[in-house]
Design a protein around this motif. Structure first.
Motif, PDB file in Angstrom:
ATOM      1  N   GLN A  96      37.788  35.773  42.024  1.00 54.62           N
ATOM      2  CA  GLN A  96      39.247  35.773  42.183  1.00 54.62           C
ATOM      3  C   GLN A  96      39.652  36.443  43.495  1.00 54.62           C
ATOM      4  O   GLN A  96      40.563  35.975  44.196  1.00 54.62           O
ATOM      5  CB  GLN A  96      39.900  36.509  40.999  1.00 54.62           C
ATOM      6  CG  GLN A  96      39.644  35.897  39.632  1.00 54.62           C
ATOM      7  CD  GLN A  96      40.432  34.630  39.378  1.00 54.62           C
ATOM      8  OE1 GLN A  96      41.372  34.314  40.105  1.00 54.62           O
ATOM      9  NE2 GLN A  96      40.062  33.888  38.342  1.00 54.62           N
ATOM     10  N   LYS A  97      38.983  37.538  43.846  1.00 55.51           N
ATOM     11  CA  LYS A  97      39.316  38.270  45.061  1.00 55.51           C
ATOM     12  C   LYS A  97      39.133  37.424  46.318  1.00 55.51           C
ATOM     13  O   LYS A  97      40.010  37.396  47.193  1.00 55.51           O
ATOM     14  CB  LYS A  97      38.404  39.503  45.193  1.00 55.51           C
ATOM     15  CG  LYS A  97      38.720  40.675  44.300  1.00 55.51           C
ATOM     16  CD  LYS A  97      37.633  41.732  44.472  1.00 55.51           C
ATOM     17  CE  LYS A  97      37.873  42.984  43.652  1.00 55.51           C
ATOM     18  NZ  LYS A  97      38.925  43.826  44.208  1.00 55.51           N
ATOM     19  N   TYR A  98      37.986  36.767  46.413  1.00 55.67           N
ATOM     20  CA  TYR A  98      37.634  36.062  47.650  1.00 55.67           C
ATOM     21  C   TYR A  98      38.103  34.616  47.670  1.00 55.67           C
ATOM     22  O   TYR A  98      38.492  34.110  48.724  1.00 55.67           O
ATOM     23  CB  TYR A  98      36.119  36.096  47.867  1.00 55.67           C
ATOM     24  CG  TYR A  98      35.613  37.389  48.478  1.00 55.67           C
ATOM     25  CD1 TYR A  98      35.913  37.725  49.792  1.00 55.67           C
ATOM     26  CD2 TYR A  98      34.831  38.266  47.734  1.00 55.67           C
ATOM     27  CE1 TYR A  98      35.440  38.901  50.361  1.00 55.67           C
ATOM     28  CE2 TYR A  98      34.354  39.447  48.289  1.00 55.67           C
ATOM     29  CZ  TYR A  98      34.661  39.749  49.610  1.00 55.67           C
ATOM     30  OH  TYR A  98      34.196  40.927  50.164  1.00 55.67           O
ATOM     31  N   GLY A 152      51.163  30.573  34.056  1.00 55.84           N
ATOM     32  CA  GLY A 152      50.401  31.403  34.982  1.00 55.84           C
ATOM     33  C   GLY A 152      51.005  32.771  35.207  1.00 55.84           C
ATOM     34  O   GLY A 152      50.439  33.579  35.949  1.00 55.84           O
ATOM     35  N   LYS A 153      52.142  33.060  34.577  1.00 51.94           N
ATOM     36  CA  LYS A 153      52.763  34.361  34.738  1.00 51.94           C
ATOM     37  C   LYS A 153      52.109  35.372  33.796  1.00 51.94           C
ATOM     38  O   LYS A 153      51.466  35.026  32.817  1.00 51.94           O
ATOM     39  CB  LYS A 153      54.261  34.267  34.461  1.00 51.94           C
ATOM     40  CG  LYS A 153      55.015  33.432  35.481  1.00 51.94           C
ATOM     41  CD  LYS A 153      56.513  33.398  35.163  1.00 51.94           C
ATOM     42  CE  LYS A 153      57.272  32.558  36.184  1.00 51.94           C
ATOM     43  NZ  LYS A 153      58.730  32.489  35.869  1.00 51.94           N
ATOM     44  N   ALA A 154      52.321  36.648  34.113  1.00 49.25           N
ATOM     45  CA  ALA A 154      51.690  37.712  33.346  1.00 49.25           C
ATOM     46  C   ALA A 154      52.495  38.066  32.109  1.00 49.25           C
ATOM     47  O   ALA A 154      53.721  38.118  32.147  1.00 49.25           O
ATOM     48  CB  ALA A 154      51.518  38.941  34.220  1.00 49.25           C
ATOM     49  N   ILE A 155      51.765  38.297  31.018  1.00 46.98           N
ATOM     50  CA  ILE A 155      52.344  38.911  29.824  1.00 46.98           C
ATOM     51  C   ILE A 155      51.678  40.272  29.693  1.00 46.98           C
ATOM     52  O   ILE A 155      50.459  40.372  29.572  1.00 46.98           O
ATOM     53  CB  ILE A 155      52.074  38.080  28.561  1.00 46.98           C
ATOM     54  CG1 ILE A 155      52.486  36.626  28.770  1.00 46.98           C
ATOM     55  CG2 ILE A 155      52.794  38.670  27.365  1.00 46.98           C
ATOM     56  CD1 ILE A 155      52.118  35.724  27.618  1.00 46.98           C
ATOM     57  N   HIS A 167      44.071  27.481  38.868  1.00 44.63           N
ATOM     58  CA  HIS A 167      43.988  28.758  39.571  1.00 44.63           C
ATOM     59  C   HIS A 167      45.069  28.815  40.644  1.00 44.63           C
ATOM     60  O   HIS A 167      44.789  28.827  41.843  1.00 44.63           O
ATOM     61  CB  HIS A 167      42.599  28.948  40.185  1.00 44.63           C
ATOM     62  CG  HIS A 167      41.506  29.155  39.179  1.00 44.63           C
ATOM     63  ND1 HIS A 167      41.418  30.290  38.408  1.00 44.63           N
ATOM     64  CD2 HIS A 167      40.476  28.353  38.803  1.00 44.63           C
ATOM     65  CE1 HIS A 167      40.369  30.189  37.604  1.00 44.63           C
ATOM     66  NE2 HIS A 167      39.786  29.022  37.820  1.00 44.63           N
ATOM     67  N   PRO A 168      46.340  28.879  40.215  1.00 45.65           N
ATOM     68  CA  PRO A 168      47.409  28.945  41.204  1.00 45.65           C
ATOM     69  C   PRO A 168      47.440  30.317  41.870  1.00 45.65           C
ATOM     70  O   PRO A 168      46.948  31.311  41.318  1.00 45.65           O
ATOM     71  CB  PRO A 168      48.664  28.716  40.366  1.00 45.65           C
ATOM     72  CG  PRO A 168      48.301  29.249  39.019  1.00 45.65           C
ATOM     73  CD  PRO A 168      46.844  28.928  38.837  1.00 45.65           C
ATOM     74  N   THR A 169      48.009  30.386  43.054  1.00 41.65           N
ATOM     75  CA  THR A 169      48.233  31.657  43.732  1.00 41.65           C
ATOM     76  C   THR A 169      49.736  31.892  43.836  1.00 41.65           C
ATOM     77  O   THR A 169      50.536  31.004  43.522  1.00 41.65           O
ATOM     78  CB  THR A 169      47.623  31.649  45.139  1.00 41.65           C
ATOM     79  OG1 THR A 169      48.383  30.774  45.977  1.00 41.65           O
ATOM     80  CG2 THR A 169      46.173  31.185  45.095  1.00 41.65           C
ATOM     81  N   GLY A 202      40.917  32.375  34.146  1.00 45.28           N
ATOM     82  CA  GLY A 202      42.042  32.577  35.039  1.00 45.28           C
ATOM     83  C   GLY A 202      42.691  33.929  34.823  1.00 45.28           C
ATOM     84  O   GLY A 202      42.500  34.573  33.789  1.00 45.28           O
ATOM     85  N   ILE A 203      43.443  34.360  35.817  1.00 45.80           N
ATOM     86  CA  ILE A 203      44.238  35.581  35.696  1.00 45.80           C
ATOM     87  C   ILE A 203      45.659  35.256  36.132  1.00 45.80           C
ATOM     88  O   ILE A 203      45.899  34.227  36.778  1.00 45.80           O
ATOM     89  CB  ILE A 203      43.652  36.735  36.530  1.00 45.80           C
ATOM     90  CG1 ILE A 203      43.606  36.385  38.026  1.00 45.80           C
ATOM     91  CG2 ILE A 203      42.271  37.113  36.034  1.00 45.80           C
ATOM     92  CD1 ILE A 203      43.140  37.534  38.905  1.00 45.80           C
TER      93      ILE A 203
END
Length: 607
Positions: free
Chosen positions: A426-428, A267-270, A107-109, A186-187
């Motif tokens: 994920q938000k908190y 972890g990047k978005a597709i 869960h990287p930020t 994960g997102i």
């Protein structure tokens, strides 16, 4: 010491089955001797004592006295209750083990929270802030202390800046007994504060506001509307805009349409354009067609905000700062006196603000047959998914318990809170991304108060920003709601995660390839009426995807979410729904091969 009910002697065993006649009890003792009920059940597995006894007694058994044949005391088809109880235990155990085997992903930020000591890239609304809108770091630490502890008592010690309260930070720590738990999905990484992608998302939101009163019927590739053309031109100039495109270009018909973001190995978005969302009208059929609800039927005529200056909020700096501190500006939305169909971004923002039960409505519309008298009324009469086990049954139909309309509605209600838990975790506990209204404050302060916040330069070259300032004399992002965004962070979106989960359930239960008969659009001359739509065919799957996008991006139209908030949420909600469908499949007695449907990335999946 607790008493084991299965270790009792025969007299106590007899008491466990009070419906047995003395003759049946004698037969059971003859067959199984002094063995305990537990050891017997261990030998016969899921077959019960009563079913085995009934099988023996069903043949001719003559007593020593020459009595006539004795029939079983209970019908053969009746199961022992302990059988179902044992099977339920085994199914629940299997589901729990299956879910435990799913690994916890990284869960990287994006690193912004650690990067900026003053926390300008972090959602801190509701806590006290200074005049620039920078958070009081002691109050911020009280918030972080609570999150790190997980102790409900510590959450009561969070230092707030006003009367508004944080929205359910403890909810993500609830344990879900169906599907995966919050930490198992994960997102993608959120865009960083200083990135071109973050700038592009802000500029898109500014254009959504500027175009909010232009009907979607004008968003055509042959439009001559100068504001629509200006928006398209600017979005095409941006270096990192990730909205839908045709041949690499944004077009008027693709403005503000939906995307979904999945995560690659790093972890990047597709990003994917939702299948079918680019076809036909912007507004989903499931937000237009009348809702047939049993003996009722009602038109989806919405209460909409009036197109007046008083319905724009937080363009005044003092009001903006008050809201950042958790204060109440004391203003309310003023509504148009006439209800109408959803025709523009202002309408869309309010439907996403206080949404009707759009997904249960969609289920009702899918099930009901089209009207024989009025082609613009009634449901769409969609077939069920081809895998539905009742499609080929000669004697049975599905219902509220499994595979029928009531089941669809119950699953929609079930998946939504589980999806919210996943989003709020994920938000908190991971991302804590700042809201668009807070980013607007950074932009405003750079322009007016000469701060040096790391905003990408494309923002300051934006025609949309110039138009915002010309209209409101500030660089703040206009908001559609007096209170601004809810007091939880931006990434991912709660409305969108519920949309992703609910729409996935409907695609799993209904035939997504079914072409909707008699599609409709609002009458451009009178949006209190519907008229026939003429154009490319609209499918159930495409219009359900469009429904999810309409609600998710409606929060963007209100100024409270980013495109990537909605895009990541749809994929997250889909994953939650899939995990619950996987558990549901274990429970069925019907012969069922699995749920098959198309995901938001266009791939087919069978659960």
């Amino acid at each position: 010491m607790p008493v084991d009910p299965y270790s009792h002697e025969s007299s106590e065993q007899d008491a466990l089955i009070p419906s047995e006649t003395p003759k049946v009890k004698r037969t059971r003792r003859f067959l199984f001797g002094g063995a305990s009920r537990r050891s017997f059940l261990g030998r016969v597995g899921l077959f019960t004592t009563s079913s085995v006894v009934a099988g023996v007694l069903g043949s001719s058994i003559t007593s020593q006295k020459g009595e006539n044949t004795v029939q079983a005391a209970e019908p053969k088809a009746k199961s022992d209750h302990s059988n179902l109880r044992e099977k339920a235990f085994q199914v629940r155990t299997t589901a729990a083990k299956n879910n435990r085997e799913i690994p916890i992903p990284p869960h990287p930020t994006n690193g912004d929270e650690a990067k900026y000591a003053n926390k300008i890239a972090t959602d801190t609304r509701g806590l006290p802030h200074n005049q620039l809108g920078e958070v009081d770091l002691k109050a911020y630490q009280s918030f972080i202390n609570a999150l790190n502890s997980g102790d409900p008592n510590e959450y009561e010690k969070i230092v707030l800046g006003g009367k508004r309260k944080l929205v359910q930070p403890l909810t993500p720590l609830a344990i879900s007994l169906s599907g995966v738990n919050t930490c198992q999905l994960g997102i993608p990484l959120a865009p960083t504060l200083d990135s071109a992608e973050q700038a592009a998302e802000f500029i898109e939101l500014a254009w959504q506001h500027l175009l909010q009163d232009i009907p979607f019927s004008e968003f055509r590739n042959d439009t001559n509307n100068p504001l629509i053309l200006a928006a398209v031109q600017e979005l095409n100039r941006l270096s990192a805009f990730k909205g839908p495109k045709q041949n690499g270009k944004v077009t008027p018909e693709l403005l503000f349409r939906g995307t979904a973001n999945y995560t690659d190995a790093s972890g990047k978005a597709i990003s994917y354009t939702l299948p079918g969302v680019e076809v036909g009208p912007y507004v989903s059929q499931f937000l237009l067609r009348p809702v047939p609800a049993g003996t009722h039927s009602y038109a989806q005529l919405n209460r909409v905000p009036a197109a007046i200056p008083e319905n724009t909020f937080q363009t005044n700096y003092d009001e903006w700062l008050l809201v950042q501190n958790g204060g109440d500006p004391g203003r309310t939305i003023k509504f148009d006196s006439t209800r109408r169909y959803f025709i523009n971004g202002r309408d869309q923002s309010e439907i996403a603000h206080t949404p009707p039960p759009v997904y249960t409505n969609a289920a009702l519309i899918l099930v009901a047959k089209p009207s024989s008298d009025n082609p613009l009324a009634g449901g769409v009469g969609s077939p069920y998914n081809s895998g539905n086990p009742y499609n080929k049954s000669k004697t049975q139909v599905g219902g509220s318990g499994t595979f029928g309309p009531g089941y669809a509605q119950s699953l929609i209600g079930w998946v939504s809170p589980h999806a919210i838990r996943a989003a709020y975790w994920q938000k908190y506990y991971v991302h804590r991304r700042l809201r668009a209204e807070a980013y607007g404050g950074l932009v405003h302060n750079n322009k007016v108060n000469k701060t040096n916040y790391p905003i990408h330069q494309e923002v300051f070259k934006s025609e949309a920003l110039d138009r915002i300032f010309s209209k409101y004399k500030s660089y703040l992002l206009p908001q559609a709601y007096p209170e601004g965004a809810p007091l939880h962070s931006s990434y991912p979106g709660g409305a969108s995660v519920s949309a992703g989960a609910s729409v996935t359930i409907l695609k799993a239960l209904f035939d997504e390839n079914y072409v909707i008969p008699n599609p409709v659009i609002p009458d451009p001359k009178d949006p209190t009426k519907l008229i026939p739509y003429e154009g490319p065919p609209l499918t159930v799957g495409g219009e359900l995807n469009k429904l999810a996008a309409n609600i998710g991006l409606g929060r963007n139209a209100g100024g409270i979410h980013w495109r990537t908030d909605a895009a990541a949420s749809l994929a997250l909600g889909e994953a939650i729904a899939i995990s619950i469908l996987r558990d549901e499949k274990l429970t069925f007695r019907e012969i069922f091969e699995g749920f098959t449907f198309t995901k938001f990335d266009g791939t087919k999946v069978t659960i």
